[in-house]
Design a protein around this motif. Structure first.
Motif, mmCIF file in Angstrom:
data_model
loop_
_atom_site.group_PDB
_atom_site.id
_atom_site.type_symbol
_atom_site.label_atom_id
_atom_site.label_comp_id
_atom_site.label_asym_id
_atom_site.label_seq_id
_atom_site.Cartn_x
_atom_site.Cartn_y
_atom_site.Cartn_z
ATOM 1 N N ILE A 1 0.833 -1.207 0.000
ATOM 2 C CA ILE A 1 0.000 0.000 0.000
ATOM 3 C C ILE A 1 0.868 1.257 0.000
ATOM 4 O O ILE A 1 0.547 2.259 -0.643
ATOM 5 N N HIS A 2 2.001 1.171 0.707
ATOM 6 C CA HIS A 2 2.927 2.305 0.814
ATOM 7 C C HIS A 2 4.255 1.914 0.168
ATOM 8 O O HIS A 2 5.189 1.494 0.857
ATOM 9 N N PRO A 3 4.359 2.001 -1.144
ATOM 10 C CA PRO A 3 5.576 1.563 -1.835
ATOM 11 C C PRO A 3 6.760 2.470 -1.525
ATOM 12 O O PRO A 3 6.594 3.573 -0.984
ATOM 13 N N PRO A 4 7.957 2.038 -1.848
ATOM 14 C CA PRO A 4 9.149 2.842 -1.560
ATOM 15 C C PRO A 4 9.124 4.178 -2.292
ATOM 16 O O PRO A 4 8.566 4.302 -3.389
ATOM 17 N N ASP B 1 13.060 5.455 0.915
ATOM 18 C CA ASP B 1 12.328 5.240 2.167
ATOM 19 C C ASP B 1 11.278 4.155 1.971
ATOM 20 O O ASP B 1 10.490 4.188 1.024
ATOM 21 N N PHE B 2 11.277 3.199 2.886
ATOM 22 C CA PHE B 2 10.328 2.093 2.871
ATOM 23 C C PHE B 2 9.411 2.175 4.085
ATOM 24 O O PHE B 2 9.796 2.694 5.139
ATOM 25 N N HIS B 3 8.228 1.617 3.940
ATOM 26 C CA HIS B 3 7.342 1.489 5.095
ATOM 27 C C HIS B 3 7.973 0.520 6.103
ATOM 28 O O HIS B 3 8.613 -0.468 5.710
ATOM 29 N N PRO C 1 19.254 -2.056 7.391
ATOM 30 C CA PRO C 1 19.070 -1.279 6.169
ATOM 31 C C PRO C 1 19.948 -0.041 6.058
ATOM 32 O O PRO C 1 19.988 0.595 4.997
ATOM 33 N N ALA C 2 20.659 0.332 7.111
ATOM 34 C CA ALA C 2 21.484 1.540 7.080
ATOM 35 C C ALA C 2 22.687 1.339 6.171
ATOM 36 O O ALA C 2 23.342 0.297 6.197
ATOM 37 N N SER D 1 6.206 -3.355 -3.686
ATOM 38 C CA SER D 1 6.983 -3.132 -2.464
ATOM 39 C C SER D 1 8.480 -3.122 -2.720
ATOM 40 O O SER D 1 9.259 -2.693 -1.869
ATOM 41 N N ASN D 2 8.891 -3.609 -3.887
ATOM 42 C CA ASN D 2 10.309 -3.675 -4.235
ATOM 43 C C ASN D 2 10.684 -2.463 -5.074
ATOM 44 O O ASN D 2 10.012 -2.149 -6.056
ATOM 45 N N ALA D 3 11.748 -1.789 -4.697
ATOM 46 C CA ALA D 3 12.209 -0.629 -5.460
ATOM 47 C C ALA D 3 13.042 -1.097 -6.647
ATOM 48 O O ALA D 3 14.043 -1.793 -6.486
#
Length: 539
Positions: free
Chosen positions: A61-64, A80-82, A162-163, A260-262
């Motif tokens: 619902i909230h893609p990158p 930015d990811f959810h 993820p950093a 959901s995948n960038a």
């Protein structure tokens, strides 16, 4: 109050997705990974939980979102990811869906890792892309031992971070790859990205990449033209010492699915990389990664089929119409049985392929060379229509974003495109037939192992052998028959695996439905004399 809510299926949550998947549990045992059952059971419980499935939904619902610059105008190329996405991929990494078969090798390790990967991909497929690439990078990294020593411990880590940090201080890593360019696509030898050697042993890369999946990853394998020819380079996002490498994310792709995948377009401008493998042999180096990701395309498509039929079966078991529960009505029983049949054939084939990667003897290597391409073509090709038919079982609910099958329907085509679309894979099969006869012989031995049980299967194998002989005899016209050959091989391979390993009702129905004289690739057209209720009951 105007009405009560009745005759609607309850939420399909709180189920152990491993224990209720008979084909997966049977194949795991058959192919030597029984030792992994406790872990797989835990993963099955995790991905079946309502909170995990909600995270999967939120990640889509909230893609990158790309943040090319910070508020002061500095180039940051951040995505930015959810938080739900990070929780999903973090769980997959924690349970070894990426590299458990490499970090803890033992008999059945590739099968166990494949099953783990499938369970996560069944619920949320987008995160499976970077998980798959991190898995697949291992054989390529081994071409250069110094780079392998530096990066493999990070790749094997079960910690997800993820950093983007200095590789010297970061203890884990996710990998991506960047091969294709605007002008070439699958023809990577047409790439124009240049690589220039520097005195310190590093290289400067300059050019563009048309598709770079998971650009938030810690490092990438990148193809570029070096003085000695097309070569493969390891390109980190952060350089030793902590400075950012030049890795300009131009935009994120606005995709049909895989939301959901960038996926991105990138530019490299004096970007620092390290040569991986030999100069001029970049395809040879990165093809090891491609082979592994092609296998994961099969795993991901099979996992999607499992989600599709499981959701459809759940709905029709809880929904009544025209005086009876839907699953008990013959027309629906036939559809669910056929969807389950396809999903089981895909699952058994996927685990058979994974088992071939558990061994490096000549027979296994030859078999997986051809069989992986065949399986990738066929299973991924069947995925979209399978998802649509399952969606239709839910009626209007299936067409809404509140239910997962709309998302699955959009997702399935990417597996057929990723790592080589239909014609690319079909031509690769012809290449194997003409140049690597040992691979054809190994697959033929697999087909031969199931002869003598079903006349229709035996006839199919004979016809397949004639097709292969025909294209081998006249390579100049073989391309026109490539898809026919690969379909015949795929159906034969699935038939052989099911006849030898699956329950008789499943094998009998597959042969009758896909190989017999009355075969039909239209779902729901099964012969009513088959054990349809038994097969549908496995969904």
């Amino acid at each position: 109050m105007t009405h009560d809510v009745v005759n609607q299926a309850p939420p399909r949550t709180g189920l152990n997705e491993y224990l209720i998947n008979p084909a997966l549990t049977e194949a795991v045992r058959r192919y030597g990974a029984s030792w992994a059952v406790p872990s797989l059971t835990g993963v099955g419980e995790l991905v079946g939980r309502a909170d995990f499935q909600r995270d999967a939904e939120l990640a889509n619902i909230h893609p990158p979102v790309l943040a090319a610059h910070d508020r002061w105008g500095h180039r940051v190329d951040a995505i930015d990811f959810h938080p739900g996405y990070h929780r999903v991929i973090g769980a997959a990494v924690e349970h070894g869906a990426h590299t458990a078969c490499w970090s803890a090798p033992q008999p059945g390790a590739h099968v166990a890792r494949a099953a783990t990967f499938m369970l996560f991909a069944q619920i949320e497929p987008g995160h499976a892309c970077p998980v798959s690439m991190t898995h697949a990078v291992v054989p390529s990294l081994r071409f250069t031992p110094a780079l392998a020593d530096e990066w493999l411990p990070k790749v094997y880590s079960r910690a997800y971070d993820p950093a983007l940090q200095d590789p010297a201080v970061k203890t884990s890593a996710i990998f991506g790859m960047a091969m294709t360019e605007k002008q070439g696509g699958s023809d990577v030898r047409a790439n124009s990205t240049r690589a220039e050697p520097l005195r310190d042993g590093t290289w400067h890369l300059t050019g563009h990449k048309w598709f770079c999946s998971a650009p938030q990853s810690d490092a990438f394998l990148v193809l570029a033209q070096a003085p000695g020819g097309l070569s493969c380079f390891l390109v980190p996002r952060v350089l030793p010492g902590g400075d950012r490498n030049v890795f300009r994310i131009q935009r994120l792709k606005d995709k049909l699915g895989n939301r959901s995948n960038a996926s991105s377009e990138i530019e490299l401008d004096g970007t620092v990389g390290w040569l991986l493998g030999e100069e001029g042999r970049g395809v040879r180096t990165i093809i090891e990664m491609v082979a592994q990701t092609r296998l994961d395309c099969v795993l991901g498509s099979a996992a999607g089929m499992r989600q599709s039929v499981a959701e459809a079966a759940w709905h029709v078991r809880h929904r009544s119409a025209f005086g009876a529960v839907l699953i008990d009505q013959p027309a629906m029983t036939s559809v669910i049985a056929d969807l389950q049949l396809e999903a089981e054939a895909a699952t058994w084939t996927a685990l058979r392929l994974a088992a071939a990667y558990d061994h490096d003897d000549d027979e296994s290597v030859a078999f997986r060379r051809l069989a992986t391409a065949v399986g990738k073509y066929w299973v991924c090709k069947r995925g979209p229509n399978h998802a649509y038919e399952a969606l239709e079982c839910l009626g209007g609910n299936g067409y809404t974003e509140s239910f997962p099958l709309a998302r699955r329907y959009r997702e399935q085509p990417v597996m057929a495109v990723w790592e080589g679309s239909g014609n690319v894979i079909a031509l690769d099969v012809l290449r194997a037939v003409s140049r690597e006869p040992a691979s054809v012989e190994a697959v033929d031995r697999e087909l031969s192992s199931a002869l003598g049980v079903h006349a229709a299967y035996d006839d199919h194998v004979a016809a397949t052998r004639k097709l292969i002989a025909g294209v081998a005899a006249d390579p100049s016209t073989a391309a026109g028959s490539a898809r026919r050959v690969i379909e015949a091989l795929a159906l034969g391979l699935q038939g052989a695996v099911l006849i030898r390993q699956a329950p008789a009702a499943v094998a009998d129905a597959f042969v009758a439905a896909r190989l017999g004289p009355d075969r039909s690739l239209e779902y729901g057209a099964l012969d009513p004399r088959l054990a349809l209720s038994t097969i549908a009951g496995r969904a």
